[in-house]
Enzyme design. Structure first.
Site, PDB file in Angstrom:
ATOM      1  N   VAL A  62       0.570  -0.966  -0.100  1.00 49.59           N
ATOM      2  CA  VAL A  62       0.500  -0.036  -0.119  1.00 49.59           C
ATOM      3  C   VAL A  62       1.048   0.930  -0.085  1.00 49.59           C
ATOM      4  O   VAL A  62       1.145   1.617   0.659  1.00 49.59           O
ATOM      5  CB  VAL A  62      -0.976   0.158   1.132  1.00 49.59           C
ATOM      6  CG1 VAL A  62      -1.601   1.418   1.401  1.00 49.59           C
ATOM      7  CG2 VAL A  62      -1.772  -1.218   1.165  1.00 49.59           C
ATOM      8  N   PRO A  63       1.190   2.036  -0.669  1.00 52.57           N
ATOM      9  CA  PRO A  63       1.957   2.507  -1.463  1.00 52.57           C
ATOM     10  C   PRO A  63       2.613   3.686  -0.309  1.00 52.57           C
ATOM     11  O   PRO A  63       2.247   5.164  -1.215  1.00 52.57           O
ATOM     12  CB  PRO A  63       2.347   2.571  -3.112  1.00 52.57           C
ATOM     13  CG  PRO A  63       0.981   2.339  -3.240  1.00 52.57           C
ATOM     14  CD  PRO A  63       0.786   1.725  -2.487  1.00 52.57           C
ATOM     15  N   CYS A  64       2.425   4.451   0.258  1.00 52.08           N
ATOM     16  CA  CYS A  64       2.315   5.552   0.955  1.00 52.08           C
ATOM     17  C   CYS A  64       3.616   5.907   0.688  1.00 52.08           C
ATOM     18  O   CYS A  64       3.842   7.464   0.979  1.00 52.08           O
ATOM     19  CB  CYS A  64       1.760   5.437   2.608  1.00 52.08           C
ATOM     20  SG  CYS A  64       3.363   4.287   3.429  1.00 52.08           S
ATOM     21  N   HIS A  65       4.471   5.347   0.291  1.00 51.09           N
ATOM     22  CA  HIS A  65       6.298   6.101   0.188  1.00 51.09           C
ATOM     23  C   HIS A  65       6.335   7.517  -1.199  1.00 51.09           C
ATOM     24  O   HIS A  65       7.022   7.971  -1.053  1.00 51.09           O
ATOM     25  CB  HIS A  65       7.190   5.517  -0.225  1.00 51.09           C
ATOM     26  CG  HIS A  65       7.146   4.167  -1.386  1.00 51.09           C
ATOM     27  ND1 HIS A  65       5.918   3.259  -1.240  1.00 51.09           N
ATOM     28  CD2 HIS A  65       7.243   4.574  -2.173  1.00 51.09           C
ATOM     29  CE1 HIS A  65       5.527   2.333  -2.243  1.00 51.09           C
ATOM     30  NE2 HIS A  65       6.725   3.026  -3.159  1.00 51.09           N
TER      31      HIS A  65
END
Length: 162
Positions: A126-129
């Site tokens: 879950v690409p919060c970056h």
């Protein structure tokens, strides 16, 4: 609810993966800021953990651009909406917190979106970056800004190679 866990080595350090019987619930890095202490049974042969490890290895090798795993992060309905929207940010792209707030229909809630983003328990998948400041700056990241920068550069390389 029983939790299972395993670890894996990665280019960004050791990752600890957690799952219930049927869904991935968390991925935390070695120095993950704010990571909770979870009680879980070590289990390397767990099907969800094996699939997550394999897909993460493919991602780090530059062979995977999206993930196909059952996810079960625990969070509020608002957090869930933010985390679902994160999965819509394309590989190698970034959105600002304000863009993410607009995307979920909560314009003006960039700070609340940022707080939910910071509570994302499933790093990388879950690409919060992929969320950055309005000016494009790399803002905080639970795994550290150097890891965030590495992930974004890695995704740019994958995208350039496609």
């Amino acid at each position: 609810m029983t939790l299972f866990t395993t670890t894996m080595k990665s280019p960004v350090g050791t990752l600890r993966l957690y799952a219930t019987e049927d869904a991935l619930t968390a991925i935390y890095m070695e120095n993950h800021k704010g990571a909770p202490v979870l009680v879980a049974n070590e289990r390397k042969d767990h099907p969800v953990l094996e699939a997550a490890r394999r897909q993460l290895e493919e991602y780090f090798a530059g062979e995977r651009v999206s993930f196909d795993l059952p996810l079960g992060p625990a969070g509020t309905p608002f957090q869930q909406s933010v985390w679902a929207a994160l999965r819509e940010i394309p590989l190698g792209a970034t959105w600002s917190y304000a863009n993410l707030a607009r995307h979920i229909g909560r314009e003006g809630s960039a700070r609340a979106v940022g707080a939910a983003n910071g509570k994302n328990p499933i790093s990388i998948i879950v690409p919060c970056h992929r969320v950055v400041g309005t000016d494009g700056s790399l803002t905080g990241y639970a795994g550290g800004v150097p890891v965030k920068q590495w992930l974004l550069e890695h995704e740019q390389r994958i995208r350039a190679g496609r």
